[in-house]
Design an enzyme around this catalytic site. Structure first.
Site, PDB file in Angstrom:
ATOM      1  CE  LYS A  92      -2.600   1.607   3.634  1.00  0.00           C
ATOM      2  NZ  LYS A  92      -2.593   3.073   3.700  1.00  0.00           N
TER       3      LYS A  92
ATOM      4  CG  ASP B 284      -5.203   4.306   1.218  1.00  0.00           C
ATOM      5  OD1 ASP B 284      -6.332   4.667   0.828  1.00  0.00           O
ATOM      6  OD2 ASP B 284      -4.906   4.164   2.412  1.00  0.00           O
TER       7      ASP B 284
ATOM      8  CE  LYS C 119      -8.327   6.446   3.548  1.00  0.00           C
ATOM      9  NZ  LYS C 119      -6.876   6.123   3.619  1.00  0.00           N
TER      10      LYS C 119
ATOM     11  CG  ASP D  85     -12.272  16.915  -6.972  1.00  0.00           C
ATOM     12  OD1 ASP D  85     -13.179  17.676  -7.388  1.00  0.00           O
ATOM     13  OD2 ASP D  85     -11.116  17.291  -6.753  1.00  0.00           O
TER      14      ASP D  85
ATOM     15  CB  THR E 203     -11.329   4.296  11.944  1.00  0.00           C
ATOM     16  OG1 THR E 203     -10.068   4.539  11.332  1.00  0.00           O
ATOM     17  CG2 THR E 203     -12.008   3.129  11.281  1.00  0.00           C
TER      18      THR E 203
ATOM     19  NE  ARG F 119       1.337   2.071  13.411  1.00  0.00           N
ATOM     20  CZ  ARG F 119       0.418   2.812  14.020  1.00  0.00           C
ATOM     21  NH1 ARG F 119       0.802   3.697  14.941  1.00  0.00           N
ATOM     22  NH2 ARG F 119      -0.854   2.685  13.718  1.00  0.00           N
TER      23      ARG F 119
HETATM   24  O1  C5P Z   1       0.653   0.592  11.209  1.00  0.00           O
HETATM   25  P1  C5P Z   1      -0.764   0.101  11.018  1.00  0.00           P
HETATM   26  O2  C5P Z   1      -0.864  -1.406  10.871  1.00  0.00           O
HETATM   27  O3  C5P Z   1      -1.722   0.662  12.041  1.00  0.00           O
HETATM   28  O4  C5P Z   1      -1.152   0.714   9.604  1.00  0.00           O
HETATM   29  C1  C5P Z   1      -2.444   0.624   9.080  1.00  0.00           C
HETATM   30  C2  C5P Z   1      -2.521   1.307   7.753  1.00  0.00           C
HETATM   31  O5  C5P Z   1      -3.888   1.356   7.362  1.00  0.00           O
HETATM   32  C3  C5P Z   1      -2.033   2.767   7.760  1.00  0.00           C
HETATM   33  O6  C5P Z   1      -1.501   3.039   6.458  1.00  0.00           O
HETATM   34  C4  C5P Z   1      -3.292   3.544   8.017  1.00  0.00           C
HETATM   35  O7  C5P Z   1      -3.244   4.849   7.486  1.00  0.00           O
HETATM   36  C5  C5P Z   1      -4.320   2.702   7.264  1.00  0.00           C
HETATM   37  N1  C5P Z   1      -5.693   2.853   7.743  1.00  0.00           N
HETATM   38  C6  C5P Z   1      -6.083   2.625   9.051  1.00  0.00           C
HETATM   39  N2  C5P Z   1      -7.382   2.780   9.422  1.00  0.00           N
HETATM   40  C7  C5P Z   1      -8.291   3.159   8.535  1.00  0.00           C
HETATM   41  C8  C5P Z   1      -7.931   3.375   7.205  1.00  0.00           C
HETATM   42  C9  C5P Z   1      -6.604   3.214   6.842  1.00  0.00           C
HETATM   43  O8  C5P Z   1      -5.259   2.255   9.869  1.00  0.00           O
HETATM   44  N3  C5P Z   1      -9.542   3.269   8.908  1.00  0.00           N
END
Ligand code: C5P
Length: 249
Positions: free
Chosen positions: A44, A71, A73, A76, A135, A226
């Site tokens: 991603k 990603d 998003k 527009d 979220t 992460r």
């Molecule tokens: O590090 P982590 O596993 O939390 O990363 C989750 C990824 O998914 C990040 O790129 C974050 O921006 C994305 N994301 C999220 N929650 C959402 C939409 C996207 O954590 N509702």
């Protein structure tokens, strides 16, 4: 290794894991991608990396044989979103995101642009994924915007609108998988961030699920950042995440 000289990776196993390349540079992103590729179905690329490194990074990832989830998003007017989606298809990404709150006409324009541009190039159309309610929004934040104040009802409303507009996938939180599966066509692909195995340090994800639980609840793809890129051993973390996800099928 210098960027642009990466070998083509083989993907010996099909994996539902999408690794979020939330890293500051193309070099770091490509290095991580090279290391964890055998356990990963797609990478991603989000706003930070795309704005810093641009479409060239996406091309370099694609040259390795990896699938790419762009990603950005989009939200527009329909004509502008359609053109952005067409450009993403020409860049040869396999998934991209639009905000469902852009409305039916915008989502239809995005899906049509994906299908028609891909058909013109003789390749499969990427999955255009709808994003429902961010979220980061709580009830108070939703109330400020006016209209529906119940987050679950608003997520379901936008998810139904996405399906009726022809989108074939949605991004949803782990806790939304079960309620959305109850109301959506079975063919709808659900892509779920917020995945944790329990082995990681705590961070800002409040509502999480393990990989096996998310898959058995009905997710098709798990977005993991992460827990893989910040792990002491990202290859081992990716392998364990992949094995756990497959055990939930
Ligand atoms: O590090 P982590 O596993 O939390 O990363 C989750 C990824 O998914 C990040 O790129 C974050 O921006 C994305 N994301 C999220 N929650 C959402 C939409 C996207 O954590 N509702």
């Amino acid at each position: 290794m210098a960027t642009g000289t990466l070998p083509r990776f083989n993907h010996p196993v099909s994996s539902p894991i999408i690794v979020a390349l939330d890293l500051p540079s193309a070099a770091a992103a490509l290095d991580l991608a090279r290391r964890v590729a055998p356990y990963v179905g797609a990478f991603k690329v989000g706003k930070e990396l795309f704005v810093s490194e641009g479409p060239e990074l996406v091309r370099q990832l694609r040259q390795t044989g990896a699938s790419v989830f762009l990603d950005l998003k989009f939200h527009d007017i329909p004509n502008t979103v359609a053109k952005a989606v067409a450009a993403a298809v020409r860049l040869d990404v396999q998934m991209l995101t639009v905000h469902c709150s852009g409305g039916t006409a915008m989502m239809k324009a995005a899906e049509t642009a994906a299908q028609e541009t891909a058909a013109g190039l003789g390749r499969p159309a990427p999955l255009v994924l709808g994003v429902t309610v961010l979220t980061s929004m709580d009830t108070a934040a939703l109330a400020e915007l006016g209209g529906e104040t119940d987050i679950t009802r608003q997520v379901e409303r936008l998810a139904r609108l996405a399906a009726a507009s022809g989108l074939r996938g949605l991004v949803c939180s782990p806790l939304e998988i079960t309620p959305l599966r109850a109301i959506l066509p079975v063919s709808m692909q659900l892509v779920t961030p917020g995945i944790r195995t329990g082995a990681e340090k705590s961070d800002d994800q409040k509502r999480t699920l393990g990989p096996a639980e998310a898959m058995s609840a009905g997710a098709n793809w798990l977005v993991v950042g992460r827990p893989i890129y910040a792990a002491a051993d990202p290859i081992d973390a990716a392998r364990k995440m992949h094995e756990a996800a497959r055990s939930g099928l």
